[in-house]
Design a protein around this motif. Structure first.
Motif, PDB file in Angstrom:
ATOM      1  N   GLN A 111      50.597  20.408 -29.770  1.00 18.57           N
ATOM      2  CA  GLN A 111      51.909  19.779 -29.938  1.00 18.57           C
ATOM      3  C   GLN A 111      51.918  18.850 -31.145  1.00 18.57           C
ATOM      4  OE1 GLN A 111      54.716  20.497 -27.799  1.00 18.57           O
ATOM      5  NE2 GLN A 111      55.559  19.745 -29.729  1.00 18.57           N
ATOM      6  N   ALA A 112      50.815  18.124 -31.358  1.00 13.72           N
ATOM      7  CA  ALA A 112      50.736  17.232 -32.513  1.00 13.72           C
ATOM      8  C   ALA A 112      50.851  18.022 -33.813  1.00 13.72           C
ATOM      9  CB  ALA A 112      49.431  16.440 -32.476  1.00 13.72           C
ATOM     10  N   ALA A 113      50.198  19.191 -33.871  1.00 14.29           N
ATOM     11  CA  ALA A 113      50.262  20.023 -35.075  1.00 14.29           C
ATOM     12  C   ALA A 113      51.675  20.567 -35.286  1.00 14.29           C
ATOM     13  CB  ALA A 113      49.265  21.168 -34.966  1.00 14.29           C
ATOM     14  N   ILE A 114      52.304  21.017 -34.201  1.00 13.36           N
ATOM     15  CA  ILE A 114      53.679  21.524 -34.317  1.00 13.36           C
ATOM     16  C   ILE A 114      54.616  20.416 -34.776  1.00 13.36           C
ATOM     17  CG2 ILE A 114      55.643  22.404 -32.983  1.00 13.36           C
ATOM     18  CD1 ILE A 114      53.558  23.913 -31.247  1.00 13.36           C
ATOM     19  N   ASP A 115      54.493  19.235 -34.174  1.00 17.88           N
ATOM     20  CA  ASP A 115      55.352  18.115 -34.550  1.00 17.88           C
ATOM     21  C   ASP A 115      55.170  17.734 -36.011  1.00 17.88           C
ATOM     22  OD1 ASP A 115      56.283  18.077 -31.965  1.00 17.88           O
ATOM     23  OD2 ASP A 115      55.046  16.372 -31.335  1.00 17.88           O
ATOM     24  N   GLU A 116      53.927  17.759 -36.476  1.00 22.17           N
ATOM     25  CA  GLU A 116      53.648  17.417 -37.876  1.00 22.17           C
ATOM     26  C   GLU A 116      54.383  18.363 -38.821  1.00 22.17           C
ATOM     27  OE1 GLU A 116      49.922  17.991 -40.963  1.00 22.17           O
ATOM     28  OE2 GLU A 116      49.473  17.610 -38.850  1.00 22.17           O
ATOM     29  N   LEU A 117      54.383  19.647 -38.491  1.00 19.00           N
ATOM     30  CA  LEU A 117      55.051  20.627 -39.344  1.00 19.00           C
ATOM     31  C   LEU A 117      56.569  20.533 -39.245  1.00 19.00           C
ATOM     32  CD1 LEU A 117      52.702  23.649 -38.630  1.00 19.00           C
ATOM     33  CD2 LEU A 117      52.853  22.367 -40.764  1.00 19.00           C
ATOM     34  N   VAL A 118      57.078  20.316 -38.039  1.00 16.07           N
ATOM     35  CA  VAL A 118      58.527  20.237 -37.854  1.00 16.07           C
ATOM     36  C   VAL A 118      59.123  19.086 -38.657  1.00 16.07           C
ATOM     37  CG1 VAL A 118      60.329  19.747 -36.150  1.00 16.07           C
ATOM     38  CG2 VAL A 118      58.561  21.430 -35.627  1.00 16.07           C
ATOM     39  N   ALA A 123      61.146  26.005 -42.479  1.00 17.43           N
ATOM     40  CA  ALA A 123      62.137  27.051 -42.201  1.00 17.43           C
ATOM     41  C   ALA A 123      61.686  27.983 -41.090  1.00 17.43           C
ATOM     42  CB  ALA A 123      62.404  27.854 -43.476  1.00 17.43           C
ATOM     43  N   GLY A 124      60.373  28.048 -40.839  1.00 14.92           N
ATOM     44  CA  GLY A 124      59.834  28.902 -39.786  1.00 14.92           C
ATOM     45  C   GLY A 124      58.460  28.406 -39.393  1.00 14.92           C
ATOM     46  N   LEU A 125      57.977  28.857 -38.237  1.00 11.91           N
ATOM     47  CA  LEU A 125      56.698  28.397 -37.701  1.00 11.91           C
ATOM     48  C   LEU A 125      55.848  29.608 -37.324  1.00 11.91           C
ATOM     49  CD1 LEU A 125      54.904  26.024 -36.620  1.00 11.91           C
ATOM     50  CD2 LEU A 125      56.091  26.300 -34.433  1.00 11.91           C
ATOM     51  N   VAL A 126      54.557  29.572 -37.711  1.00 11.14           N
ATOM     52  CA  VAL A 126      53.599  30.616 -37.353  1.00 11.14           C
ATOM     53  C   VAL A 126      52.542  30.005 -36.455  1.00 11.14           C
ATOM     54  CG1 VAL A 126      51.917  32.290 -38.212  1.00 11.14           C
ATOM     55  CG2 VAL A 126      53.964  31.785 -39.564  1.00 11.14           C
ATOM     56  N   LEU A 127      52.290  30.641 -35.328  1.00  8.83           N
ATOM     57  CA  LEU A 127      51.242  30.198 -34.401  1.00  8.83           C
ATOM     58  C   LEU A 127      50.156  31.256 -34.359  1.00  8.83           C
ATOM     59  CD1 LEU A 127      53.377  28.818 -31.430  1.00  8.83           C
ATOM     60  CD2 LEU A 127      52.451  27.574 -33.390  1.00  8.83           C
ATOM     61  N   LEU A 133      52.096  31.277 -27.249  1.00  3.89           N
ATOM     62  CA  LEU A 133      53.420  30.742 -27.512  1.00  3.89           C
ATOM     63  C   LEU A 133      54.225  30.564 -26.227  1.00  3.89           C
ATOM     64  CD1 LEU A 133      55.545  31.652 -30.554  1.00  3.89           C
ATOM     65  CD2 LEU A 133      56.658  31.345 -28.367  1.00  3.89           C
ATOM     66  N   GLY A 134      53.869  31.302 -25.203  1.00  4.56           N
ATOM     67  CA  GLY A 134      54.589  31.179 -23.947  1.00  4.56           C
ATOM     68  C   GLY A 134      54.199  29.965 -23.136  1.00  4.56           C
ATOM     69  N   HIS A 135      53.309  29.116 -23.672  1.00  2.00           N
ATOM     70  CA  HIS A 135      52.863  27.935 -22.927  1.00  2.00           C
ATOM     71  C   HIS A 135      54.072  27.060 -22.587  1.00  2.00           C
ATOM     72  CE1 HIS A 135      50.606  24.551 -21.564  1.00  2.00           C
ATOM     73  NE2 HIS A 135      49.440  25.107 -21.892  1.00  2.00           N
ATOM     74  N   PRO A 136      54.324  26.795 -21.316  1.00  2.00           N
ATOM     75  CA  PRO A 136      55.549  26.085 -20.944  1.00  2.00           C
ATOM     76  C   PRO A 136      55.576  24.630 -21.412  1.00  2.00           C
ATOM     77  CG  PRO A 136      54.101  26.336 -19.045  1.00  2.00           C
ATOM     78  CD  PRO A 136      53.503  27.155 -20.153  1.00  2.00           C
ATOM     79  N   ASP A 137      54.413  24.068 -21.774  1.00  2.00           N
ATOM     80  CA  ASP A 137      54.375  22.662 -22.146  1.00  2.00           C
ATOM     81  C   ASP A 137      54.554  22.416 -23.639  1.00  2.00           C
ATOM     82  OD1 ASP A 137      53.949  21.845 -19.505  1.00  2.00           O
ATOM     83  OD2 ASP A 137      51.796  22.210 -19.675  1.00  2.00           O
ATOM     84  N   ILE A 140      59.097  23.315 -28.931  1.00  2.00           N
ATOM     85  CA  ILE A 140      59.437  23.853 -30.244  1.00  2.00           C
ATOM     86  C   ILE A 140      60.955  23.810 -30.375  1.00  2.00           C
ATOM     87  CG2 ILE A 140      59.325  25.872 -31.749  1.00  2.00           C
ATOM     88  CD1 ILE A 140      56.822  26.727 -30.212  1.00  2.00           C
ATOM     89  N   PRO A 141      61.487  23.223 -31.460  1.00  2.00           N
ATOM     90  CA  PRO A 141      62.949  23.101 -31.582  1.00  2.00           C
ATOM     91  C   PRO A 141      63.648  24.445 -31.466  1.00  2.00           C
ATOM     92  CG  PRO A 141      61.828  21.827 -33.284  1.00  2.00           C
ATOM     93  CD  PRO A 141      60.773  22.641 -32.606  1.00  2.00           C
ATOM     94  N   HIS A 142      64.735  24.451 -30.736  1.00  2.00           N
ATOM     95  CA  HIS A 142      65.555  25.657 -30.632  1.00  2.00           C
ATOM     96  C   HIS A 142      66.138  25.969 -32.009  1.00  2.00           C
ATOM     97  CE1 HIS A 142      65.337  26.039 -26.290  1.00  2.00           C
ATOM     98  NE2 HIS A 142      65.569  24.737 -26.189  1.00  2.00           N
ATOM     99  N   GLY A 143      66.245  27.247 -32.315  1.00  2.86           N
ATOM    100  CA  GLY A 143      66.793  27.654 -33.597  1.00  2.86           C
ATOM    101  C   GLY A 143      65.749  27.796 -34.684  1.00  2.86           C
TER     102      GLY A 143
END
Length: 346
Positions: A111-118, A123-127, A133-137, A140-143
């Motif tokens: 989550q820290a890594a995702i937040d840093e990029l957001v 414009a897009g995110l690669v995991l 990616l289906g991790h419920p916790d 990731i911003p909608h859209g």
């Protein structure tokens, strides 16, 4: 008192019900936006207190468009090949890659890594593997278009697993079918069963390859011995194979990647046995060195360059308003037969 979270262009797009590109056009005073849409977006900008920055303004001009990628901090062949492939596929596209490396696979690290990029208004995110990616916790911003590689539900042999988010793309090699073909090859040579050295527990690739191994044994009516897990490295494959060789009647070992298979070959030789005369060894991935071992390695090839090329093409198309008709696609993996597999000793 904590700081107020910065409002991003993605937040504005979600609230206004428009694309991120439309918000960017409004912010930059670009044409091709109706007055009604422009007024709606501007109202949301005022409501949320959005303040455009250089990165946001660059989204339309394409001078600084960024795609973020979360990847483990590792030199393992699979994740490193995916990173190299994504980076290469983006060259010349007008998009730049921002990479956030994680030390672990825990929710907080991811989550820290995702937040840093957001926060960079990507414009897009690669995991990348091993992230599910289906991790419920994971938030990731909608859209925000998201690309993951082969993230079907862990352990599911299905290649048609539906994706959960409307902006999620999944593309990868068909590891489950590839693992099945590896085991079927060994069974066709006459081995009564195939022992498996699995990858790191908790990785979705580990689960997919176990699923293919188990399905092939089940279809053949063969016993499925307990899995011994390694950690994708030659040393872990060596230790796992030493454990397996203490069992009676081991004639075939399928390792979940080539590097563990290389370690397994060493363990077999140290036990005074020969590959493949006494024990057949099968790998997965077709790492560059697999073909050039003294006994070349039979393996399953993943075409990382082609997978990442197709995946990035789909992600860029989605960002630019041209999403693919199918959002989940698996690319066939190829069985490569070399010298490390043979019929069992008579």
């Amino acid at each position: 008192m904590g700081a107020t979270p910065r409002v991003s262009m993605t937040d504005v797009a979600r609230r206004a019900g428009v694309s991120q590109k439309t918000v960017s056009r409004v912010v930059n005073g670009e044409p091709h936006v109706t007055e009604a849409i422009r007024a709606r977006v501007q109202a949301v900008i005022d409501e949320l207190g959005f303040r455009p920055n250089a990165a946001a303004r660059a989204l339309v001009t394409r001078r600084n468009q960024r795609i973020g990628m979360v990847t483990p901090s590792t030199a393992l062949y699979g994740p490193a090949s995916i990173l190299e492939g994504v980076d290469g596929a983006l060259r010349g596209s007008g998009y730049h890659l921002s990479v956030a490396r994680t030390q672990g696979n825990g929710v907080a690290d991811l989550q820290a890594a995702i937040d840093e990029l957001v926060t960079q208004d990507i414009a897009g995110l690669v995991l990348s593997e091993p992230i599910d990616l289906g991790h419920p916790d994971l938030r990731i911003p909608h859209g925000l278009p998201v690309l993951s590689f082969g993230s079907a539900k862990a352990g599911s042999p299905s290649a048609t697993e539906s994706v959960a988010r409307p902006d999620e793309l999944v593309l990868g090699a068909d590891e489950t079918t590839g693992a099945r073909s590896a085991v079927e090859h060994l069974l066709a040579l006459g081995h009564r069963t195939v022992h498996h050295i699995g990858g790191t527990e908790g990785w979705s690739a580990t689960a997919r390859r176990i699923a293919g191994w188990r399905a092939a044994l089940s279809d053949a009516g063969a016993e499925a011995p307990p899995v011994v897990h390694g950690a994708w490295t030659p040393s872990s494959g060596y230790e796992a194979a030493r454990d397996l060789l203490r069992r009676a009647g081991v004639t075939a070992i399928f390792a979940a990647n080539d590097h563990m298979a290389i370690g397994a070959i060493r363990a077999v030789e140290q036990a005074g046995l020969r590959v493949p005369e006494n024990v057949s060894i099968m790998g997965f991935d077709d790492a560059p060195e697999a073909e050039f071992l003294s006994t070349s390695l039979t393996t399953v090839r993943q075409d990382f360059a082609e997978v990442t090329r197709l995946a990035v093409h789909r992600l860029v198309g989605t960002i630019e308003g041209r999403p693919p008709a199918e959002r989940h696609r698996l690319i066939p993996a190829q069985l490569i037969v070399r010298e490390s597999t043979a019929p069992p000793p008579s």
